[in-house]
Scaffold this active site. Structure first.
Site, short mmCIF file in Angstrom:
data_model
loop_
_atom_site.label_atom_id
_atom_site.label_comp_id
_atom_site.label_asym_id
_atom_site.label_seq_id
_atom_site.Cartn_x
_atom_site.Cartn_y
_atom_site.Cartn_z
N ARG A 100 -15.45 11.42 7.04
CA ARG A 100 -13.79 11.83 7.48
C ARG A 100 -14.06 13.72 5.78
O ARG A 100 -12.74 14.73 6.23
CB ARG A 100 -13.00 11.42 6.94
CG ARG A 100 -12.66 10.49 7.90
CD ARG A 100 -11.73 8.96 8.21
NE ARG A 100 -10.86 9.66 8.26
CZ ARG A 100 -9.47 9.00 7.25
NH1 ARG A 100 -9.43 7.35 6.91
NH2 ARG A 100 -8.48 8.96 7.32
N LYS A 124 -8.72 -2.72 5.04
CA LYS A 124 -8.84 -3.79 3.86
C LYS A 124 -8.19 -4.57 3.74
O LYS A 124 -8.71 -5.67 2.77
CB LYS A 124 -8.98 -2.67 2.65
CG LYS A 124 -9.86 -1.60 2.66
CD LYS A 124 -10.50 -0.40 2.32
CE LYS A 124 -8.90 1.15 2.45
NZ LYS A 124 -9.75 2.38 1.82
N ASP A 148 -16.08 1.43 5.53
CA ASP A 148 -15.11 2.96 5.84
C ASP A 148 -15.10 3.36 4.63
O ASP A 148 -14.99 4.29 4.54
CB ASP A 148 -13.63 1.61 4.84
CG ASP A 148 -12.85 2.88 4.69
OD1 ASP A 148 -11.91 3.57 5.32
OD2 ASP A 148 -12.29 3.03 3.86
N SER A 174 -8.36 2.71 8.40
CA SER A 174 -9.02 2.31 7.50
C SER A 174 -7.92 1.90 6.35
O SER A 174 -8.88 0.87 5.80
CB SER A 174 -8.99 4.22 6.56
OG SER A 174 -9.15 4.11 5.20
N HIS A 217 1.05 -1.37 0.05
CA HIS A 217 -0.18 -0.08 -0.17
C HIS A 217 1.44 1.25 0.37
O HIS A 217 1.67 1.63 0.61
CB HIS A 217 -0.73 0.21 1.37
CG HIS A 217 -1.87 1.52 1.81
ND1 HIS A 217 -2.89 1.61 0.64
CD2 HIS A 217 -2.22 2.55 2.01
CE1 HIS A 217 -3.21 2.41 0.90
NE2 HIS A 217 -2.32 3.37 1.51
#
Ligand code: IUR
Length: 474
Positions: free
Chosen positions: A186, A205, A179, A201, A87
């Site tokens: 947010r 995932k 999320d 968040s 990520h």
């Protein structure tokens, strides 16, 4: 199931700086997912968390509650230990996933990569892949649910992983629905920049993907989410600690994001550059980051004795054609006609450009004076390209894959006055303002630049932090 706690008392508790119990956090997330919590209540809780923060145990409970708010993926037992993902917190010219996923698969990993779209000035992996004719980032519901309990089975993804080893897909509506709600709110409640909310968040995932190992590319600098190495380190440490508690072997690299990664920015141009990397060529900084991130993952899942050996193994997959062959197979499995996939992977640069389509206008910018390139700032380049249609202002807006820019120079190079330094591909009007902003991206000096700081500034492992890339099995 826990008895629901009235939301106002939970909000009051967090507002006053108290620790929330795990059951209370689960109750809040259930209210979010089931729609019983009002938007005002969710917004108030997000602001309370933003202002008061969360202890690590609370962040872990929030992550777990969010991860189980929807479907979680399940994989054959034989793959356990081999399921990996990466990520990135987002950068300019960051096409790492396109080369990394197939290279890892070529080394024996299973890579169920769930990626995002670009928003703001940073690009998204899915937008880059959609520059390839036929590429499908989503799976139809029939494919997801056919003949299996919908909560766990993901036959289409599993089928691709069994045959190819990797896939790059968008997040389905069923994965971590909490999320989706929280992230949307947010954005409009000024609570995006909360460490526990970002951590939960991102990791919810990854937990729903049932990964064995995860590497995070946490970028810092002018064109990154975090401006300084210190602030990026804080996020990286939170992610590594919570990820480790979730049972995922997690590591993070802190990487500089002042200049674009590689020489290409813009979706179609970035696909071309990723193909060069997959052929064992391309810009050195891109190859360095792909092999550094992949090396850590190969080490974490036991396919290499250390990060350095992992880096070497990954570099071999780029050099011997196996990563490129895996990329071609992934394209085929995700909807690209076989002829197109073959022509793209085996074609000349001109054939590739023709396949992806070229922008109507190609403009070169001249250096305003003589000098040594100190830096090409990523942020102005990304902003101007965004304005020309390469990026989107709102989720769901279309993007023009052909819009982009090629850097014709690198740091440390000497430029004569008038020599072209940037080639802009567009289909609109660059205009005097855009030109001025781009010229402001080029930093020239009278002398060659002093030592360049390394792209990978630091590696964060569960056991602590190391300067630079991880150099062996420390
Ligand atoms: N990406 C995510 O998946 N979640 C976040 O909160 C941010 C980026 I910021």
């Amino acid at each position: 199931m826990d008895a629901p706690t009235p939301l106002p008392s939970l909000i009051r508790k967090k507002r006053d700086g108290e620790r929330l119990e795990d059951a209370e956090i689960r109750s809040f997330v259930r209210g979010v997912t089931e729609g019983t919590a009002q938007q005002g209540q969710i917004g108030a809780m997000l602001m309370a968390i933003r202002l008061q923060g969360m202890e690590e145990g609370e962040t872990l409970a929030l992550t777990q509650a969010m991860a189980s708010s929807g479907r979680t993926l399940a994989w054959p037992p034989a793959w356990h230990g081999l399921l990996v993902d990466k990520h990135s917190t987002g950068g300019v010219g960051d096409k790492v996933s396109l080369a990394l996923a197939p290279a890892l698969a070529a080394c024996g990993c299973k890579v169920p990569m769930i990626s995002g779209r670009g928003l703001g000035h940073t690009g998204g992996t899915l937008d880059k892949l959609e520059a390839i004719p036929g590429f499908r980032v989503s799976q139809s519901p029939e494919e997801v649910t056919a003949g299996a309990p919908p909560r766990h089975r993901c036959p289409q993804m599993q089928h691709i992983l069994a045959r190819v080893g990797c896939c790059i897909v968008g997040q389905s509506a069923e994965l971590v629905p909490a999320d989706r709600v929280l992230y949307g709110l947010r954005d409009v409640t000024a609570t995006v920049d909360s460490l526990p909310l970002i951590t939960a968040s991102i990791l919810s995932k990854k937990a729903a993907e049932r990964l064995s190992a995860l590497v995070l590319d946490v970028k810092f600098g002018e064109a990154a989410l975090y401006p300084t190495q210190e602030s990026a380190r804080e996020l990286a440490q939170s992610l590594v600690q919570v990820g480790t508690h979730l049972g995922i072997r997690t590591a993070a690299l802190l990487t500089r994001m002042e200049q674009p990664l590689g020489r290409a920015v813009g979706n179609a141009l970035e696909v071309l550059e990723a193909l060069e990397c997959l052929e064992g060529a391309g810009p050195p900084d891109l190859r360095h980051l792909v092999t550094a991130l992949g090396g850590v993952l190969l080490w974490q899942c036991g396919l290499a004795a250390g990060a350095e050996q992992g880096r070497e193994r990954l570099a071999r997959a780029l050099d011997d054609g196996s990563a490129l062959a895996t990329f071609e197979a992934m394209l085929g499995a995700q909807g690209v006609p076989p002829d197109t996939a073959r022509d793209l992977c085996a074609g000349t640069p001109a054939q590739r450009r023709q396949l992806l389509g070229e922008a109507k206008v190609c403009e070169e910018l001249p250096a305003p004076q003589e000098g040594w390139v100190q830096q090409v700032r990523a942020l102005p380049v990304a902003r101007v390209l965004h304005g020309l249609g390469a990026g989107r202002a709102r989720a769901g807006d279309p993007v023009n894959p052909r819009v982009g820019a090629e850097l014709l120079v690198g740091t440390g190079q000497h430029l004569r006055a008038g020599q072209p330094w940037l080639r802009v591909h567009h289909e609109g009007t660059l205009g005097a303002e855009g030109r001025r902003e781009l010229q402001d991206a080029l930093r020239l000096g009278p002398e060659p630049p002093q030592d360049q700081p390394p792209l990978v500034a630091e590696t964060i492992l569960p056991s602590g932090s190391l300067p630079g890339p991880c150099r062996d099995s420390q």
